[in-house]
Write a protein that holds these residues in place. Structure first.
Motif, short mmCIF file in Angstrom:
data_model
loop_
_atom_site.label_atom_id
_atom_site.label_comp_id
_atom_site.label_asym_id
_atom_site.label_seq_id
_atom_site.Cartn_x
_atom_site.Cartn_y
_atom_site.Cartn_z
N SER A 184 0.86 -1.19 0.00
CA SER A 184 0.00 0.00 0.00
C SER A 184 0.88 1.23 0.00
N TYR A 185 0.53 2.20 -0.85
CA TYR A 185 1.38 3.38 -1.01
C TYR A 185 0.96 4.49 -0.04
N ARG A 186 1.95 5.01 0.70
CA ARG A 186 1.73 6.17 1.58
C ARG A 186 2.04 7.44 0.80
N ALA A 187 1.73 8.58 1.44
CA ALA A 187 1.94 9.86 0.75
C ALA A 187 3.39 9.97 0.27
N ARG A 188 4.35 9.58 1.13
CA ARG A 188 5.75 9.78 0.75
C ARG A 188 6.19 8.89 -0.41
N PRO B 42 -5.41 6.96 2.02
CA PRO B 42 -6.07 8.25 1.79
C PRO B 42 -5.11 9.44 1.87
N GLU B 43 -4.06 9.32 2.70
CA GLU B 43 -3.12 10.44 2.85
C GLU B 43 -2.36 10.74 1.55
N VAL C 281 4.35 8.36 -3.08
CA VAL C 281 3.74 8.79 -4.34
C VAL C 281 4.58 9.86 -5.00
N THR C 282 5.36 9.45 -5.97
CA THR C 282 6.22 10.37 -6.71
C THR C 282 5.96 10.19 -8.20
N TYR C 283 6.42 11.15 -8.96
CA TYR C 283 6.32 11.07 -10.41
C TYR C 283 6.98 9.78 -10.90
N GLU C 284 8.14 9.45 -10.30
CA GLU C 284 8.88 8.26 -10.70
C GLU C 284 8.06 6.98 -10.47
N LEU C 285 7.39 6.90 -9.31
CA LEU C 285 6.58 5.71 -9.02
C LEU C 285 5.48 5.55 -10.06
N LEU C 286 4.76 6.64 -10.33
CA LEU C 286 3.65 6.56 -11.27
C LEU C 286 4.13 6.23 -12.67
N ASN D 129 -0.70 14.46 -2.87
CA ASN D 129 0.39 14.23 -3.83
C ASN D 129 -0.14 13.80 -5.19
N LEU D 130 -1.15 12.95 -5.17
CA LEU D 130 -1.72 12.47 -6.43
C LEU D 130 -2.37 13.63 -7.19
N MET D 131 -3.08 14.51 -6.47
CA MET D 131 -3.72 15.66 -7.11
C MET D 131 -2.68 16.56 -7.77
#
Ligand SMILES: *[C@@H]1O[C@H](CO)[C@@H](O)[C@H](O)[C@H]1NC(C)=O
Ligand SMILES: *[C@@H]1O[C@H](CO)[C@@H](O)[C@H](O)[C@H]1NC(C)=O
Ligand SMILES: *[C@@H]1O[C@H](CO)[C@@H](O)[C@H](O)[C@H]1NC(C)=O
Ligand SMILES: *[C@@H]1O[C@H](CO)[C@@H](O)[C@H](O)[C@H]1NC(C)=O
Length: 393
Positions: A323-327, A377-378, A329-334, A382-384
Protein backbone atom coordinates in the motif's frame (compact mmCIF):
# COMPACT_ATOMS: atom_id res chain seq x y z
CA UNK A 1 -14.43 -43.09 -26.90
CA UNK A 2 -14.20 -46.79 -26.16
CA UNK A 3 -15.23 -47.59 -29.70
CA UNK A 4 -12.52 -45.46 -31.25
CA UNK A 5 -9.86 -47.02 -29.04
CA UNK A 6 -11.05 -50.49 -30.07
CA UNK A 7 -10.79 -49.39 -33.67
CA UNK A 8 -7.15 -48.32 -33.40
CA UNK A 9 -6.33 -51.50 -31.54
CA UNK A 10 -7.99 -53.45 -34.35
CA UNK A 11 -5.81 -51.89 -37.05
CA UNK A 12 -2.68 -52.61 -35.02
CA UNK A 13 -3.64 -56.25 -34.67
CA UNK A 14 -4.22 -56.58 -38.35
CA UNK A 15 -0.77 -55.17 -39.18
CA UNK A 16 0.90 -57.54 -36.77
CA UNK A 17 -0.97 -60.41 -38.28
CA UNK A 18 0.22 -59.60 -41.78
CA UNK A 19 3.86 -59.07 -40.90
CA UNK A 20 5.19 -62.49 -39.78
CA UNK A 21 6.76 -64.34 -42.65
CA UNK A 22 7.62 -67.64 -41.01
CA UNK A 23 3.99 -68.54 -40.42
CA UNK A 24 1.90 -69.78 -43.30
CA UNK A 25 0.16 -66.82 -44.95
CA UNK A 26 -3.47 -66.36 -43.98
CA UNK A 27 -5.96 -67.62 -46.46
CA UNK A 28 -8.64 -65.42 -47.92
CA UNK A 29 -11.68 -66.79 -45.98
CA UNK A 30 -9.74 -66.28 -42.72
CA UNK A 31 -9.23 -62.62 -43.65
CA UNK A 32 -12.89 -62.09 -44.21
CA UNK A 33 -13.75 -63.71 -40.86
CA UNK A 34 -11.26 -61.44 -39.07
CA UNK A 35 -12.60 -58.35 -40.77
CA UNK A 36 -16.23 -59.24 -40.19
CA UNK A 37 -15.62 -59.98 -36.52
CA UNK A 38 -13.74 -56.70 -36.07
CA UNK A 39 -16.56 -54.76 -37.62
CA UNK A 40 -19.09 -56.56 -35.43
CA UNK A 41 -17.00 -55.84 -32.34
CA UNK A 42 -16.97 -52.17 -33.29
CA UNK A 43 -20.70 -52.11 -33.75
CA UNK A 44 -21.29 -53.91 -30.44
CA UNK A 45 -18.91 -51.45 -28.80
CA UNK A 46 -20.83 -48.54 -30.22
CA UNK A 47 -24.05 -50.06 -28.97
CA UNK A 48 -22.84 -50.87 -25.44
CA UNK A 49 -21.03 -47.53 -25.08
CA UNK A 50 -23.32 -45.16 -26.92
CA UNK A 51 -21.62 -42.09 -28.36
CA UNK A 52 -21.35 -39.53 -25.60
CA UNK A 53 -18.59 -37.13 -26.33
CA UNK A 54 -17.87 -34.63 -28.93
CA UNK A 55 -15.54 -36.87 -30.92
CA UNK A 56 -18.20 -39.56 -30.95
CA UNK A 57 -20.66 -36.95 -32.16
CA UNK A 58 -18.64 -36.43 -35.32
CA UNK A 59 -18.21 -40.15 -35.84
CA UNK A 60 -21.67 -41.44 -35.27
CA UNK A 61 -24.34 -38.88 -35.83
CA UNK A 62 -25.44 -36.47 -38.46
CA UNK A 63 -24.87 -32.73 -38.42
CA UNK A 64 -27.35 -32.17 -35.61
CA UNK A 65 -24.90 -32.33 -32.79
CA UNK A 66 -22.00 -30.74 -34.61
CA UNK A 67 -23.61 -27.35 -34.82
CA UNK A 68 -24.05 -27.27 -31.06
CA UNK A 69 -20.67 -28.56 -30.02
CA UNK A 70 -18.45 -26.75 -32.51
CA UNK A 71 -18.16 -23.69 -30.27
CA UNK A 72 -17.42 -25.65 -27.10
CA UNK A 73 -13.86 -25.74 -25.82
CA UNK A 74 -12.21 -28.73 -27.53
CA UNK A 75 -11.24 -30.19 -24.16
CA UNK A 76 -14.87 -30.87 -23.33
CA UNK A 77 -15.45 -34.50 -24.17
CA UNK A 78 -18.10 -35.61 -21.71
CA UNK A 79 -21.85 -35.50 -21.89
CA UNK A 80 -23.28 -32.19 -20.72
CA UNK A 81 -25.90 -32.11 -17.99
CA UNK A 82 -29.30 -30.60 -18.76
CA UNK A 83 -28.37 -27.47 -16.81
CA UNK A 84 -25.13 -27.08 -18.73
CA UNK A 85 -26.86 -27.37 -22.08
CA UNK A 86 -29.42 -24.76 -21.03
CA UNK A 87 -26.68 -22.48 -19.76
CA UNK A 88 -24.44 -22.87 -22.78
CA UNK A 89 -27.05 -22.12 -25.41
CA UNK A 90 -27.83 -18.87 -23.62
CA UNK A 91 -24.13 -18.01 -23.35
CA UNK A 92 -23.49 -18.84 -27.00
CA UNK A 93 -26.24 -16.55 -28.23
CA UNK A 94 -25.22 -13.69 -25.96
CA UNK A 95 -21.63 -13.98 -27.22
CA UNK A 96 -22.89 -13.70 -30.79
CA UNK A 97 -25.04 -10.66 -30.04
CA UNK A 98 -24.13 -7.30 -31.44
CA UNK A 99 -25.62 -4.17 -29.99
CA UNK A 100 -27.05 -1.36 -32.06
CA UNK A 101 -24.51 1.46 -32.37
CA UNK A 102 -25.31 3.94 -29.64
CA UNK A 103 -24.49 7.58 -30.25
CA UNK A 104 -22.81 7.97 -26.91
CA UNK A 105 -21.28 4.73 -25.77
CA UNK A 106 -20.35 5.04 -22.10
CA UNK A 107 -18.14 3.31 -19.59
CA UNK A 108 -19.69 2.35 -16.25
CA UNK A 109 -17.32 2.98 -13.34
CA UNK A 110 -18.52 0.75 -10.52
CA UNK A 111 -17.09 1.46 -7.09
CA UNK A 112 -17.14 -1.28 -4.46
CA UNK A 113 -16.42 0.41 -1.15
CA UNK A 114 -17.20 0.09 2.57
CA UNK A 115 -18.04 3.80 2.86
CA UNK A 116 -16.74 7.17 1.67
CA UNK A 117 -14.32 7.22 -1.24
CA UNK A 118 -11.05 8.94 -0.26
CA UNK A 119 -10.08 9.71 -3.88
CA UNK A 120 -13.31 11.32 -5.05
CA UNK A 121 -11.55 14.62 -5.69
CA UNK A 122 -9.04 12.87 -7.95
CA UNK A 123 -11.79 11.02 -9.83
CA UNK A 124 -13.67 14.31 -10.17
CA UNK A 125 -10.71 15.77 -11.99
CA UNK A 126 -10.42 12.61 -14.10
CA UNK A 127 -14.11 12.72 -15.16
CA UNK A 128 -14.39 16.47 -15.62
CA UNK A 129 -15.21 17.48 -19.21
CA UNK A 130 -16.29 13.99 -20.29
CA UNK A 131 -19.82 14.04 -18.86
CA UNK A 132 -21.53 12.22 -21.72
CA UNK A 133 -19.15 9.27 -21.81
CA UNK A 134 -19.33 7.71 -18.34
CA UNK A 135 -21.67 6.72 -15.55
CA UNK A 136 -20.78 6.14 -11.90
CA UNK A 137 -22.25 3.51 -9.55
CA UNK A 138 -21.38 3.15 -5.88
CA UNK A 139 -21.98 0.07 -3.76
CA UNK A 140 -21.28 1.12 -0.17
CA UNK A 141 -21.43 -1.98 1.98
CA UNK A 142 -20.89 -0.55 5.47
CA UNK A 143 -21.94 3.08 5.76
CA UNK A 144 -23.49 5.79 3.66
CA UNK A 145 -20.66 7.69 1.97
CA UNK A 146 -20.19 11.44 2.20
CA UNK A 147 -19.58 12.82 -1.29
CA UNK A 148 -17.44 15.75 -2.35
CA UNK A 149 -17.81 15.31 -6.11
CA UNK A 150 -20.95 16.07 -8.14
CA UNK A 151 -20.31 12.91 -10.18
CA UNK A 152 -20.86 10.71 -7.15
CA UNK A 153 -23.94 12.32 -5.61
CA UNK A 154 -27.04 10.12 -5.88
CA UNK A 155 -25.10 7.40 -7.62
CA UNK A 156 -25.41 4.88 -4.78
CA UNK A 157 -27.19 1.61 -5.52
CA UNK A 158 -29.02 -0.66 -3.10
CA UNK A 159 -26.22 -2.33 -1.16
CA UNK A 160 -25.74 -5.18 1.23
CA UNK A 161 -23.09 -6.31 3.67
CA UNK A 162 -19.86 -7.62 2.15
CA UNK A 163 -17.82 -10.08 4.18
CA UNK A 164 -14.25 -10.38 2.91
CA UNK A 165 -13.53 -13.64 1.13
CA UNK A 166 -17.16 -14.79 0.94
CA UNK A 167 -19.54 -14.93 -1.98
CA UNK A 168 -21.14 -11.70 -0.72
CA UNK A 169 -18.29 -9.97 -2.60
CA UNK A 170 -19.43 -11.58 -5.87
CA UNK A 171 -23.03 -10.68 -5.01
CA UNK A 172 -22.05 -7.03 -4.69
CA UNK A 173 -20.28 -7.19 -8.07
CA UNK A 174 -23.40 -8.67 -9.65
CA UNK A 175 -25.55 -5.97 -8.05
CA UNK A 176 -23.32 -3.30 -9.56
CA UNK A 177 -23.42 -4.94 -12.99
CA UNK A 178 -27.22 -5.27 -12.88
CA UNK A 179 -27.66 -1.59 -12.08
CA UNK A 180 -25.13 -0.49 -14.67
CA UNK A 181 -26.73 -2.69 -17.36
CA UNK A 182 -29.99 -0.74 -16.92
CA UNK A 183 -28.39 2.02 -19.00
CA UNK A 184 -28.21 0.76 -22.60
CA UNK A 185 -25.45 3.26 -23.37
CA UNK A 186 -23.04 1.48 -21.03
CA UNK A 187 -20.78 -0.67 -23.17
CA UNK A 188 -17.92 -1.43 -20.81
CA UNK A 189 -18.00 -2.05 -17.05
CA UNK A 190 -15.09 -1.36 -14.73
CA UNK A 191 -14.96 -2.56 -11.13
CA UNK A 192 -12.95 -0.32 -8.80
CA UNK A 193 -12.27 -0.16 -5.08
CA UNK A 194 -12.04 2.77 -2.70
CA UNK A 195 -8.22 2.51 -2.80
CA UNK A 196 -7.97 2.65 -6.63
CA UNK A 197 -6.69 5.68 -8.55
CA UNK A 198 -6.58 6.45 -12.29
CA UNK A 199 -3.18 6.25 -14.03
CA UNK A 200 -4.11 7.99 -17.30
CA UNK A 201 -6.42 10.72 -18.50
CA UNK A 202 -10.02 9.96 -19.42
CA UNK A 203 -9.53 9.81 -23.21
CA UNK A 204 -6.72 7.32 -22.89
CA UNK A 205 -8.78 5.06 -20.61
CA UNK A 206 -11.89 5.38 -22.79
CA UNK A 207 -10.09 4.46 -26.00
CA UNK A 208 -8.12 1.66 -24.37
CA UNK A 209 -11.30 -0.07 -23.17
CA UNK A 210 -13.66 0.76 -26.04
CA UNK A 211 -11.39 0.15 -29.02
CA UNK A 212 -11.00 -3.53 -28.29
CA UNK A 213 -13.52 -6.33 -28.02
CA UNK A 214 -12.05 -8.20 -25.08
CA UNK A 215 -12.67 -8.04 -21.35
CA UNK A 216 -9.78 -7.51 -18.98
CA UNK A 217 -10.30 -10.37 -16.58
CA UNK A 218 -7.28 -11.66 -14.70
CA UNK A 219 -6.85 -15.39 -15.16
CA UNK A 220 -4.02 -17.87 -14.66
CA UNK A 221 -3.41 -21.44 -13.65
CA UNK A 222 -1.88 -21.89 -10.22
CA UNK A 223 -1.25 -25.54 -9.35
CA UNK A 224 -0.31 -24.59 -5.77
CA UNK A 225 -2.27 -24.56 -2.50
CA UNK A 226 -3.63 -21.04 -3.15
CA UNK A 227 -4.77 -22.04 -6.64
CA UNK A 228 -6.00 -25.51 -7.59
CA UNK A 229 -5.48 -26.53 -3.95
CA UNK A 230 -8.71 -24.64 -3.24
CA UNK A 231 -10.71 -26.67 -5.73
CA UNK A 232 -13.41 -28.97 -4.40
CA UNK A 233 -14.62 -32.14 -6.15
CA UNK A 234 -18.17 -31.12 -5.24
CA UNK A 235 -17.98 -28.75 -8.21
CA UNK A 236 -18.09 -31.72 -10.58
CA UNK A 237 -19.26 -32.40 -13.18
CA UNK A 238 -19.60 -28.82 -14.41
CA UNK A 239 -16.31 -27.46 -13.07
CA UNK A 240 -13.32 -29.75 -13.50
CA UNK A 241 -10.06 -29.25 -11.64
CA UNK A 242 -8.14 -28.73 -14.89
CA UNK A 243 -10.32 -25.68 -15.62
CA UNK A 244 -9.98 -24.10 -12.17
CA UNK A 245 -8.35 -20.67 -12.49
CA UNK A 246 -7.32 -17.78 -10.29
CA UNK A 247 -7.22 -14.02 -10.75
CA UNK A 248 -7.61 -10.65 -9.06
CA UNK A 249 -11.26 -9.60 -8.74
CA UNK A 250 -10.83 -6.09 -10.25
CA UNK A 251 -12.21 -6.70 -13.72
CA UNK A 252 -13.34 -4.62 -16.62
CA UNK A 253 -15.77 -6.30 -19.01
CA UNK A 254 -17.70 -5.67 -22.17
CA UNK A 255 -21.48 -5.67 -22.27
CA UNK A 256 -21.88 -9.25 -23.58
CA UNK A 257 -19.81 -10.56 -20.71
CA UNK A 258 -21.73 -8.52 -18.14
CA UNK A 259 -24.98 -10.01 -19.48
CA UNK A 260 -23.52 -13.50 -19.28
CA UNK A 261 -22.65 -12.93 -15.62
CA UNK A 262 -26.29 -11.91 -15.05
CA UNK A 263 -27.56 -14.98 -16.90
CA UNK A 264 -25.38 -17.45 -15.04
CA UNK A 265 -26.80 -19.24 -12.05
CA UNK A 266 -25.35 -22.71 -12.65
CA UNK A 267 -21.64 -21.94 -12.27
CA UNK A 268 -22.31 -19.16 -9.78
CA UNK A 269 -24.09 -21.57 -7.43
CA UNK A 270 -21.24 -24.09 -7.67
CA UNK A 271 -18.85 -21.45 -6.36
CA UNK A 272 -21.34 -20.16 -3.82
CA UNK A 273 -21.73 -23.63 -2.33
CA UNK A 274 -18.24 -25.07 -2.73
CA UNK A 275 -15.79 -22.17 -2.83
CA UNK A 276 -15.83 -20.45 0.56
CA UNK A 277 -13.64 -19.87 3.60
CA UNK A 278 -13.40 -22.73 6.09
CA UNK A 279 -14.28 -25.64 3.85
CA UNK A 280 -13.53 -29.28 4.65
CA UNK A 281 -10.03 -30.05 5.97
CA UNK A 282 -9.68 -26.41 6.94
CA UNK A 283 -9.21 -25.34 3.34
CA UNK A 284 -10.19 -21.86 2.31
CA UNK A 285 -11.55 -20.86 -1.08
CA UNK A 286 -12.44 -17.30 -2.10
CA UNK A 287 -15.17 -17.03 -4.71
CA UNK A 288 -14.14 -13.52 -5.77
CA UNK A 289 -10.71 -14.84 -6.86
CA UNK A 290 -11.93 -17.92 -8.69
CA UNK A 291 -15.48 -17.67 -10.01
CA UNK A 292 -15.04 -15.20 -12.87
CA UNK A 293 -11.55 -16.37 -13.96
CA UNK A 294 -12.70 -20.01 -14.06
CA UNK A 295 -16.07 -19.22 -15.64
CA UNK A 296 -14.65 -17.10 -18.47
CA UNK A 297 -11.75 -19.49 -19.03
CA UNK A 298 -14.36 -22.19 -19.60
CA UNK A 299 -16.84 -20.30 -21.76
CA UNK A 300 -14.83 -17.68 -23.70
CA UNK A 301 -11.05 -18.01 -23.21
CA UNK A 302 -10.29 -15.98 -26.35
CA UNK A 303 -12.55 -13.18 -25.14
CA UNK A 304 -10.50 -12.28 -22.07
CA UNK A 305 -7.09 -10.63 -21.81
CA UNK A 306 -5.99 -12.75 -18.80
CA UNK A 307 -4.79 -9.67 -16.95
CA UNK A 308 -6.54 -6.93 -15.00
CA UNK A 309 -6.10 -3.27 -15.98
CA UNK A 310 -5.79 -2.45 -12.27
CA UNK A 311 -2.22 -2.64 -11.05
CA UNK A 312 -1.33 -4.00 -7.64
CA UNK A 313 2.11 -4.77 -6.24
CA UNK A 314 2.41 -8.23 -4.68
CA UNK A 315 6.21 -8.27 -4.87
CA UNK A 316 6.55 -8.19 -1.09
CA UNK A 317 4.80 -11.61 -1.04
CA UNK A 318 2.72 -10.90 2.07
CA UNK A 319 -0.96 -11.52 2.73
CA UNK A 320 -1.83 -8.04 1.53
CA UNK A 321 -0.35 -6.12 -1.40
CA UNK A 322 1.92 -3.12 -0.98
CA UNK A 323 0.00 0.00 0.00
CA UNK A 324 1.38 3.38 -1.01
CA UNK A 325 1.73 6.17 1.58
CA UNK A 326 1.94 9.86 0.75
CA UNK A 327 5.75 9.78 0.75
CA UNK A 328 5.79 6.90 -1.77
CA UNK A 329 3.74 8.79 -4.34
CA UNK A 330 6.22 10.37 -6.71
CA UNK A 331 6.32 11.07 -10.41
CA UNK A 332 8.88 8.26 -10.70
CA UNK A 333 6.58 5.71 -9.02
CA UNK A 334 3.65 6.56 -11.27
CA UNK A 335 5.81 6.50 -14.39
CA UNK A 336 7.17 3.13 -13.32
CA UNK A 337 3.69 1.67 -13.00
CA UNK A 338 2.38 3.17 -16.25
CA UNK A 339 5.35 1.86 -18.22
CA UNK A 340 4.85 -1.82 -17.26
CA UNK A 341 3.94 -3.75 -20.40
CA UNK A 342 4.03 -7.34 -19.23
CA UNK A 343 2.08 -9.25 -16.61
CA UNK A 344 3.56 -11.37 -13.91
CA UNK A 345 1.88 -14.28 -12.17
CA UNK A 346 3.59 -16.40 -9.53
CA UNK A 347 2.35 -19.87 -8.63
CA UNK A 348 1.92 -20.76 -4.96
CA UNK A 349 3.52 -24.20 -5.11
CA UNK A 350 7.11 -24.97 -4.06
CA UNK A 351 8.45 -24.12 -7.49
CA UNK A 352 7.14 -20.52 -7.26
CA UNK A 353 7.01 -20.47 -11.03
CA UNK A 354 6.95 -16.94 -12.46
CA UNK A 355 4.76 -16.60 -15.54
CA UNK A 356 5.54 -13.44 -17.53
CA UNK A 357 3.42 -12.52 -20.55
CA UNK A 358 3.38 -9.42 -22.74
CA UNK A 359 0.24 -7.28 -22.51
CA UNK A 360 -1.13 -7.59 -26.02
CA UNK A 361 -3.82 -5.08 -26.93
CA UNK A 362 -5.32 -5.91 -30.35
CA UNK A 363 -2.11 -7.82 -30.97
CA UNK A 364 0.17 -4.88 -30.04
CA UNK A 365 2.29 -4.80 -26.89
CA UNK A 366 1.14 -1.85 -24.79
CA UNK A 367 1.27 -0.74 -21.14
CA UNK A 368 -1.02 -3.01 -19.11
CA UNK A 369 -2.52 -0.70 -16.52
CA UNK A 370 -5.16 2.03 -16.42
CA UNK A 371 -5.72 2.09 -12.65
CA UNK A 372 -3.70 1.23 -9.56
CA UNK A 373 -4.24 0.22 -5.96
CA UNK A 374 -3.73 0.33 -3.02
CA UNK A 375 -3.21 3.91 -1.93
CA UNK A 376 -3.68 5.27 1.60
CA UNK A 377 -6.07 8.25 1.79
CA UNK A 378 -3.12 10.44 2.85
CA UNK A 379 -1.72 10.03 -0.69
CA UNK A 380 -4.50 12.19 -2.14
CA UNK A 381 -2.72 15.57 -2.12
CA UNK A 382 0.39 14.23 -3.83
CA UNK A 383 -1.72 12.47 -6.43
CA UNK A 384 -3.72 15.66 -7.11
CA UNK A 385 -0.54 17.65 -7.58
CA UNK A 386 0.99 15.12 -9.93
CA UNK A 387 -2.18 14.15 -11.80
CA UNK A 388 -2.05 16.52 -14.76
CA UNK A 389 1.65 15.78 -15.13
CA UNK A 390 1.65 11.98 -15.04
CA UNK A 391 -1.54 11.57 -17.06
CA UNK A 392 -0.34 13.67 -20.01
CA UNK A 393 -0.22 10.45 -22.03
C1 LIG B 1 -12.53 -9.16 -31.99
O1 LIG B 1 -12.01 -8.38 -33.04
C2 LIG B 1 -11.10 -9.08 -33.87
C3 LIG B 1 -10.55 -8.09 -34.88
O2 LIG B 1 -10.63 -6.78 -34.45
C4 LIG B 1 -11.78 -10.24 -34.54
O3 LIG B 1 -10.85 -10.95 -35.29
C5 LIG B 1 -12.37 -11.14 -33.47
O4 LIG B 1 -13.12 -12.16 -34.08
C6 LIG B 1 -13.28 -10.35 -32.56
N1 LIG B 1 -13.69 -11.23 -31.49
C7 LIG B 1 -14.92 -11.24 -31.01
C8 LIG B 1 -15.17 -12.17 -29.89
O5 LIG B 1 -15.79 -10.52 -31.44
C1 LIG C 1 -6.07 -15.98 -22.46
O1 LIG C 1 -5.65 -17.27 -22.13
C2 LIG C 1 -6.30 -18.30 -22.89
C3 LIG C 1 -5.78 -19.60 -22.39
O2 LIG C 1 -5.92 -19.67 -21.02
C4 LIG C 1 -5.97 -18.13 -24.36
O3 LIG C 1 -6.67 -19.08 -25.11
C5 LIG C 1 -6.37 -16.74 -24.80
O4 LIG C 1 -5.99 -16.54 -26.13
C6 LIG C 1 -5.75 -15.68 -23.91
N1 LIG C 1 -6.27 -14.37 -24.28
C7 LIG C 1 -5.58 -13.51 -25.03
C8 LIG C 1 -6.27 -12.23 -25.39
O5 LIG C 1 -4.44 -13.73 -25.38
C1 LIG D 1 11.31 2.66 -10.69
O1 LIG D 1 11.87 1.62 -11.46
C2 LIG D 1 13.30 1.57 -11.40
C3 LIG D 1 13.77 0.53 -12.37
O2 LIG D 1 13.08 -0.68 -12.22
C4 LIG D 1 13.73 1.28 -9.94
O3 LIG D 1 15.13 1.24 -9.86
C5 LIG D 1 13.17 2.38 -9.06
O4 LIG D 1 13.46 2.08 -7.70
C6 LIG D 1 11.67 2.52 -9.23
N1 LIG D 1 11.21 3.65 -8.46
C7 LIG D 1 10.10 3.67 -7.74
C8 LIG D 1 9.80 4.90 -7.00
O5 LIG D 1 9.37 2.71 -7.68
C1 LIG E 1 6.50 16.21 -14.58
O1 LIG E 1 7.21 16.03 -13.37
C2 LIG E 1 8.56 15.55 -13.56
C3 LIG E 1 9.15 15.23 -12.20
O2 LIG E 1 8.90 16.23 -11.28
C4 LIG E 1 9.35 16.57 -14.32
O3 LIG E 1 10.66 16.10 -14.53
C5 LIG E 1 8.68 16.83 -15.65
O4 LIG E 1 9.35 17.88 -16.32
C6 LIG E 1 7.23 17.22 -15.44
N1 LIG E 1 6.60 17.30 -16.73
C7 LIG E 1 5.78 18.27 -17.07
C8 LIG E 1 5.27 18.24 -18.46
O5 LIG E 1 5.44 19.15 -16.29
Amino acid sequence: MKASKAWRLGIGDLQIMTVPRHRPPLKRPMWIIVLVSLVSLLLIGAYVYPPRGFVACYMFSSNGCKSFVEWLPPSLSRELTDDEIASRVVIRDILRMTFPETKNAKIAFMFLTPGSLPFERLWDRFFSGHEDRFTVYVHASREKPVHVSRYFINRGIHSDKVVWGTVSMVDAERRLLANALKDPDNQHFVLLSDSCVPLHNFDYVYNYLMDTNISFIDCFEDPGPHGSGRYSKHMLPEVEKKDFRKGAQWFSMKRQHALIVMADSLYYSKFKLYCKPGMEEGRNCYADEHYLPTFFYMIDPQGIANWSVTHVDWSEAKWHPKSYRARDVTYELLKNITSIDETLHVTSDRRREVQIRPCLWNGMQRPCYLFARKFYPEALDNLMQLFSNYTLT
